[in-house]
Write an enzyme that holds these catalytic residues in place. Sequence first.
Site, short mmCIF file in Angstrom:
data_model
loop_
_atom_site.label_atom_id
_atom_site.label_comp_id
_atom_site.label_asym_id
_atom_site.label_seq_id
_atom_site.Cartn_x
_atom_site.Cartn_y
_atom_site.Cartn_z
N HIS A 18 38.27 -3.36 66.44
CA HIS A 18 39.49 -4.16 66.57
C HIS A 18 40.36 -4.11 65.32
O HIS A 18 41.59 -3.99 65.40
CB HIS A 18 39.14 -5.62 66.86
CG HIS A 18 38.68 -5.87 68.26
ND1 HIS A 18 38.30 -7.10 68.72
CD2 HIS A 18 38.55 -5.04 69.32
CE1 HIS A 18 37.94 -7.03 69.99
NE2 HIS A 18 38.08 -5.77 70.37
N LYS A 78 39.37 -10.52 72.17
CA LYS A 78 38.45 -11.38 71.40
C LYS A 78 37.08 -10.67 71.31
O LYS A 78 36.79 -9.81 72.14
CB LYS A 78 38.33 -12.76 72.08
CG LYS A 78 37.80 -12.70 73.53
CD LYS A 78 36.31 -12.57 73.58
CE LYS A 78 35.83 -12.02 74.88
NZ LYS A 78 34.46 -11.51 74.80
N ARG A 125 40.53 7.79 71.70
CA ARG A 125 40.12 8.81 70.74
C ARG A 125 39.81 10.13 71.45
O ARG A 125 39.55 11.13 70.79
CB ARG A 125 38.90 8.32 69.97
CG ARG A 125 39.24 7.31 68.90
CD ARG A 125 38.00 6.71 68.27
NE ARG A 125 38.32 6.02 67.02
CZ ARG A 125 37.50 5.19 66.40
NH1 ARG A 125 36.30 4.94 66.92
NH2 ARG A 125 37.85 4.60 65.27
N ARG A 179 23.41 -4.84 72.07
CA ARG A 179 22.28 -4.83 71.13
C ARG A 179 22.59 -4.00 69.88
O ARG A 179 21.73 -3.89 69.00
CB ARG A 179 21.03 -4.30 71.83
CG ARG A 179 20.47 -5.25 72.86
CD ARG A 179 19.05 -4.87 73.26
NE ARG A 179 18.44 -5.86 74.11
CZ ARG A 179 17.83 -6.97 73.70
NH1 ARG A 179 17.78 -7.24 72.41
NH2 ARG A 179 17.31 -7.82 74.54
N ARG A 213 40.77 -3.72 83.90
CA ARG A 213 41.03 -5.00 84.54
C ARG A 213 42.35 -5.59 84.07
O ARG A 213 43.10 -6.20 84.85
CB ARG A 213 39.88 -5.97 84.26
CG ARG A 213 38.59 -5.60 84.97
CD ARG A 213 37.47 -6.57 84.66
NE ARG A 213 37.79 -7.93 85.11
CZ ARG A 213 37.01 -8.98 84.88
NH1 ARG A 213 35.87 -8.82 84.20
NH2 ARG A 213 37.35 -10.18 85.30
#
Length: 322
Positions: A76, A94, A34, A164, A15
Amino acid sequence: MTRWGILATGHIAGRFVEDLGSLPDAEVVAVGSRSLPSAQAFADRYGIPRAYGTWQELAADADLDVVYVATPHSAHHLATMTCLDAGRAVLCEKPFTLDLATTTELIEAARARDLFLMEAMWMRCNPTILRVLELIADGAIGEVTTVRADFGLAGPFPPEHRLRARELGGGALLDLGVYPVSLAYLLLGRPDEVRAWAKIGPEGVDENTGIVLGYGSGAVATLTCGLVGGTPTTAAITGTRGRIELPGPFFRPGGFTLLRTGAEAETVVAEQTGGGYQYEAAEVQRCLRAGLRESPLVPHAATLDVMSLLDTIRTQIGVTYT
């Protein structure tokens, strides 16, 4: 022309690349993953000249002006540090990292290397949000007394879903709650009191979370995030002389309603194109042209303060990622 590298090949990376196409002075020249097949497939899909099968190879590409990091939260820190170590400016998705300590490490590393670094909190670069801030600064609704915001997804999400997965920074707080918390911080700054409660799922991450932020001024922010029910994802900012209502999704609103006390409601329709990622990309490019090392729209102090708040909330609700 700003030459971008893309680190990761998931949905958000795609996006972002699509929205970069709306900027005439942006060019995506490389993508890294990767997995070389994954990087090559992404490059083929978006017409990107070079594909790399490691993050290190992407970061070593001297033709890049900046790298956009779009990995899962848990990666990150390593991905961004890899780019900083190679001398690359970075826009990192974020939440910046999983906690304040690793966020601080990245910001200190960027400063030590004299490199630009920015969190991709696109809400803070959105022109509609910026217009709302202008109105509030001009006194359109008086002094802000209450901020209310929610972000909940209906699910259900299977146990193997990243939302999860505790080791990936899963749960509602980091993925969704960062938006309501960031909005409250943007409008009211650091709170004096933080109270949070959450329903913890079997994987050890928060499924439904409520947050109250209290301020010495008397202002209050009531915020929710969750994975167990689709909420309106709206926000309301109330002041002593009126209210501003942001429709869903409040972090990328199609407009807003201004309700001044004693006056007719004013509806403002946003003039926006694309998915909204182009505004943060344009801000990065503006900063790079100006020789800045951080953005005034998304300053390092804000990233650190919000991550500190998220740490406090996590401690109160009993969620850890290790």
